[in-house]
Design an enzyme around this catalytic site. Structure first.
Site, mmCIF file in Angstrom:
data_model
loop_
_atom_site.group_PDB
_atom_site.id
_atom_site.type_symbol
_atom_site.label_atom_id
_atom_site.label_comp_id
_atom_site.label_asym_id
_atom_site.label_seq_id
_atom_site.Cartn_x
_atom_site.Cartn_y
_atom_site.Cartn_z
ATOM 1 N N ASN A 24 7.980 -7.887 -3.473
ATOM 2 C CA ASN A 24 6.904 -7.146 -4.143
ATOM 3 C C ASN A 24 7.349 -6.674 -5.522
ATOM 4 O O ASN A 24 6.560 -6.684 -6.471
ATOM 5 C CB ASN A 24 6.459 -5.946 -3.296
ATOM 6 C CG ASN A 24 5.454 -6.345 -2.238
ATOM 7 O OD1 ASN A 24 4.319 -6.694 -2.553
ATOM 8 N ND2 ASN A 24 5.868 -6.342 -0.980
ATOM 9 N N HIS A 36 1.714 -1.082 2.390
ATOM 10 C CA HIS A 36 2.031 -1.110 3.820
ATOM 11 C C HIS A 36 1.417 -2.371 4.432
ATOM 12 O O HIS A 36 0.256 -2.694 4.156
ATOM 13 C CB HIS A 36 1.475 0.146 4.495
ATOM 14 C CG HIS A 36 1.835 0.226 5.944
ATOM 15 N ND1 HIS A 36 3.093 0.581 6.375
ATOM 16 C CD2 HIS A 36 1.115 -0.049 7.053
ATOM 17 C CE1 HIS A 36 3.122 0.525 7.700
ATOM 18 N NE2 HIS A 36 1.940 0.149 8.142
HETATM 19 C C1 GRF Z 1 6.550 -5.419 2.676
HETATM 20 O O1 GRF Z 1 5.960 -6.057 3.792
HETATM 21 C C2 GRF Z 1 5.926 -4.065 2.454
HETATM 22 O O2 GRF Z 1 4.573 -4.006 2.785
HETATM 23 C C3 GRF Z 1 6.717 -3.198 3.392
HETATM 24 O O3 GRF Z 1 8.032 -3.692 3.311
HETATM 25 C C4 GRF Z 1 8.012 -5.070 2.946
HETATM 26 C C5 GRF Z 1 8.864 -5.215 1.732
HETATM 27 O O4 GRF Z 1 9.039 -6.562 1.355
HETATM 28 N N1 GRF Z 1 6.562 -1.807 3.043
HETATM 29 P P1 GRF Z 1 9.731 -6.927 -0.020
HETATM 30 O O5 GRF Z 1 11.084 -6.209 -0.062
HETATM 31 O O6 GRF Z 1 8.831 -6.493 -1.129
HETATM 32 O O7 GRF Z 1 9.921 -8.421 0.013
#
Ligand code: GRF
Length: 193
Positions: free
Chosen positions: A22, A114
């Site tokens: 992300n 989330h």
């Molecule tokens: C994502 O699924 C987010 O929604 C959750 O943790 C995960 C993080 O993934 N809170 P990344 O580290 O961004 O790949």
């Protein structure tokens, strides 16, 4: 919420604990003209977080804080954030719960993503619980952070259909792809409200 002034971009910090996919998508978003934010700081509680590499690749400063003592860690984070004049915090897979005091300091200025259709499936182990309950849909939510876990005002959600072949792992993958689209959209939305 945070106000946009002129053409200046809102200075943002992204908090991560792991892979940082992300974070990567948010960094890519900031390269676009339509992005109202710039990412000035990456914060992690985990020096082994894979996502920290994006700080190096995209030349964004990153700081890792030892969370053995949460109060001290948060004090240091607050001071770093103030030093960098950060106006928006994006939690992106940050596995520590922020204290009430921390949240008060940045009221209305902390976003989280989330991997469920909140208010359903707050907390951890989301995908497995969704699959075990034979849900037909899941998804992801971007919301404001308040002092109750995964309970702040919802900004945007995306629904994802679950197939009968989905496992927690395949569902997580499907949803993550949508997360990468949703987070930038939600940021655009809060600044156009
Ligand atoms: C994502 O699924 C987010 O929604 C959750 O943790 C995960 C993080 O993934 N809170 P990344 O580290 O961004 O790949």
């Amino acid at each position: 919420m945070v106000q946009l002034t002129g053409t200046k971009k809102i200075r943002c910090a992204v908090f991560i604990s792991g892979t940082g996919s992300n974070l990567k998508s948010l960094i890519q978003f900031t390269k676009k003209k339509k992005s109202p934010i710039s990412i000035e700081l990456i914060i992690s509680n985990n020096r082994k977080a894979k996502g920290l590499k994006f700080g190096k690749i995209f030349k964004i400063s990153n700081k890792v804080f030892n969370y053995k003592n949460k109060t001290i860690a948060e004090k240091k984070i607050i001071s770093e954030i103030k030093k960098k004049k950060i106006k928006l915090i994006c939690l992106a897979g940050f596995m520590k719960i922020l204290s009430k005091d921390f949240i008060k300091n940045f009221k209305g200025k902390i976003l989280n993503i989330h991997p469920s259709l909140l208010p359903k499936y707050k907390g951890l182990n989301t995908h497995q619980r969704v699959i075990s309950n034979n849900e037909k849909y899941s998804g992801c939510t971007v919301h404001l952070v308040n002092s109750r876990l995964d309970s702040g005002k919802i900004i945007l959600q995306k629904r994802v259909k679950i197939s009968k072949f989905d496992t927690a792992k395949s569902l997580a993958k499907k949803i993550l792809i949508q997360e990468h689209i949703l987070y930038p959209k939600a940021i655009i939305k809060i600044f156009s409200l």
